[in-house]
Design a protein around this motif. Structure first.
Motif, PDB file in Angstrom:
ATOM      1  N   VAL A  59     -12.220  -2.702 -11.811  1.00 25.14           N
ATOM      2  CA  VAL A  59     -10.519  -2.798 -11.820  1.00 25.14           C
ATOM      3  C   VAL A  59      -9.870  -3.915 -12.030  1.00 25.14           C
ATOM      4  CG1 VAL A  59      -8.533  -2.293 -10.335  1.00 25.14           C
ATOM      5  CG2 VAL A  59     -10.405  -0.483 -10.368  1.00 25.14           C
ATOM      6  N   PHE A  60     -10.442  -4.946 -11.480  1.00 28.41           N
ATOM      7  CA  PHE A  60      -9.923  -6.571 -11.738  1.00 28.41           C
ATOM      8  C   PHE A  60     -10.635  -7.236 -12.686  1.00 28.41           C
ATOM      9  CE2 PHE A  60      -8.257  -4.962  -7.799  1.00 28.41           C
ATOM     10  CZ  PHE A  60      -7.048  -5.469  -7.549  1.00 28.41           C
ATOM     11  N   THR A  82      -2.470  -6.293 -11.362  1.00 29.11           N
ATOM     12  CA  THR A  82      -3.682  -5.591 -11.252  1.00 29.11           C
ATOM     13  C   THR A  82      -3.312  -4.643  -9.916  1.00 29.11           C
ATOM     14  OG1 THR A  82      -4.998  -6.960 -12.584  1.00 29.11           O
ATOM     15  CG2 THR A  82      -6.082  -5.067 -11.461  1.00 29.11           C
ATOM     16  N   CYS A  83      -2.958  -5.165  -8.849  1.00 30.89           N
ATOM     17  CA  CYS A  83      -2.876  -4.536  -7.591  1.00 30.89           C
ATOM     18  C   CYS A  83      -1.651  -3.456  -7.952  1.00 30.89           C
ATOM     19  CB  CYS A  83      -2.457  -5.558  -6.575  1.00 30.89           C
ATOM     20  SG  CYS A  83      -3.672  -6.449  -5.834  1.00 30.89           S
ATOM     21  N   ARG A  84      -0.521  -3.970  -8.401  1.00 35.45           N
ATOM     22  CA  ARG A  84       0.489  -3.042  -8.638  1.00 35.45           C
ATOM     23  C   ARG A  84       0.194  -1.767  -9.690  1.00 35.45           C
ATOM     24  NH1 ARG A  84       5.650  -6.124 -10.342  1.00 35.45           N
ATOM     25  NH2 ARG A  84       6.058  -6.523  -8.107  1.00 35.45           N
ATOM     26  N   VAL A  90      -5.737   0.329  -4.566  1.00 35.50           N
ATOM     27  CA  VAL A  90      -5.636  -0.838  -3.930  1.00 35.50           C
ATOM     28  C   VAL A  90      -5.389  -0.536  -2.391  1.00 35.50           C
ATOM     29  CG1 VAL A  90      -4.347  -2.869  -3.321  1.00 35.50           C
ATOM     30  CG2 VAL A  90      -5.225  -2.257  -5.652  1.00 35.50           C
ATOM     31  N   TYR A  91      -4.343   0.102  -2.189  1.00 36.35           N
ATOM     32  CA  TYR A  91      -3.856   0.389  -0.776  1.00 36.35           C
ATOM     33  C   TYR A  91      -5.052   1.370   0.067  1.00 36.35           C
ATOM     34  CZ  TYR A  91       0.652  -1.403  -0.678  1.00 36.35           C
ATOM     35  OH  TYR A  91       1.887  -2.388  -0.880  1.00 36.35           O
ATOM     36  N   MET A 155       4.390  -4.358  -2.618  1.00 41.57           N
ATOM     37  CA  MET A 155       4.110  -4.961  -4.042  1.00 41.57           C
ATOM     38  C   MET A 155       5.531  -5.147  -4.693  1.00 41.57           C
ATOM     39  SD  MET A 155       0.847  -3.291  -5.154  1.00 41.57           S
ATOM     40  CE  MET A 155      -0.742  -2.684  -4.189  1.00 41.57           C
ATOM     41  N   GLU A 156       6.497  -5.242  -3.992  1.00 39.09           N
ATOM     42  CA  GLU A 156       7.931  -5.322  -4.666  1.00 39.09           C
ATOM     43  C   GLU A 156       8.250  -6.687  -5.114  1.00 39.09           C
ATOM     44  OE1 GLU A 156      10.647  -3.538  -2.055  1.00 39.09           O
ATOM     45  OE2 GLU A 156       9.786  -1.330  -2.347  1.00 39.09           O
ATOM     46  N   ASP A 157       7.734  -7.698  -4.932  1.00 40.73           N
ATOM     47  CA  ASP A 157       8.046  -9.110  -5.281  1.00 40.73           C
ATOM     48  C   ASP A 157       8.016  -8.981  -6.970  1.00 40.73           C
ATOM     49  OD1 ASP A 157       8.054  -9.340  -2.632  1.00 40.73           O
ATOM     50  OD2 ASP A 157       6.682 -11.258  -2.731  1.00 40.73           O
ATOM     51  N   ASP A 158       8.897 -10.048  -7.197  1.00 43.07           N
ATOM     52  CA  ASP A 158       9.024 -10.312  -8.788  1.00 43.07           C
ATOM     53  C   ASP A 158       7.667 -11.247  -8.885  1.00 43.07           C
ATOM     54  OD1 ASP A 158       9.517 -12.127 -11.138  1.00 43.07           O
ATOM     55  OD2 ASP A 158      11.298 -11.062 -11.490  1.00 43.07           O
TER      56      ASP A 158
END
Length: 178
Positions: A59-60, A82-84, A90-91, A155-158
């Motif tokens: 995945v990564f 990649t997390c997003r 991921v969760y 995972m909302e940060d820019d």
């Protein structure tokens, strides 16, 4: 029974991870999901933990490429994007008992990239090896801390903005620490 079977197992495991927590997925569940025999599974993987590590690497994969060819900022952004892009998977790993697999992977990627960057700066400034190693660990662990923050906040940060801010702060810290 080669690479195609291994890929089938890997894709089946990813599919299961989209639906349930990593610590709830057994080798038996993977075997049923991809319609193979138990011996076929164990021919390709020692256990479900090895499959989890292989899945994380798969995945990564772009992150490992960024470590080889990019900056630590590129590695950080690639990890976060990649997390997003794989949020459920991921969760389902992160909020399971198997989260240490992520920790080891993220730490290795970031430590490799950050250590290369800091080593270059340290060489220019004749900083001793032990101090350089300590600084590398501090910066790497704080980067891991930011990834945890990112996960905790849905995972909302820019990502671009945050990577830019982290870069400025880290460069200021490195300038003073080295």
């Amino acid at each position: 029974m080669g690479k195609n079977t291994r890929n089938t197992i890997l894709e089946s495991y990813k599919s299961l991870l989209e639906r349930q927590a990593a610590d709830q997925i057994t080798a038996t569940a993977v075997i049923k999901e991809c319609h193979i025999g138990r011996s076929t599974f164990y021919y390709h993987y020692r256990d479900v933990y090895e499959l989890l590590d292989d899945t994380i690497r798969s995945v990564f994969a772009d992150c490992e490429e960024a470590v080889r060819s990019g900056t630590w900022q590129d590695v950080m952004k690639t990890l976060l994007y990649t997390c997003r892009d794989n949020k459920s998977l991921v969760y389902h790993i992160y909020y399971s008992l198997k989260r240490e697999h992520f920790g080891r992977f993220f730490n290795k990627c970031l430590m490799d990239a950050i250590s290369e960057h800091i080593a270059g700066l340290a060489k220019e400034r004749n900083t001793d090896a032990q101090r350089t190693e300590t600084i590398t660990e501090i910066v790497s662990y704080s980067a891991i801390g930011y990834i945890i923050h990112f996960l905790w906040h849905d995972m909302e940060d820019d990502i671009e903005e945050t990577a830019g801010k982290l870069s400025v702060v880290y460069e200021e810290l490195l300038d003073r620490m080295l």
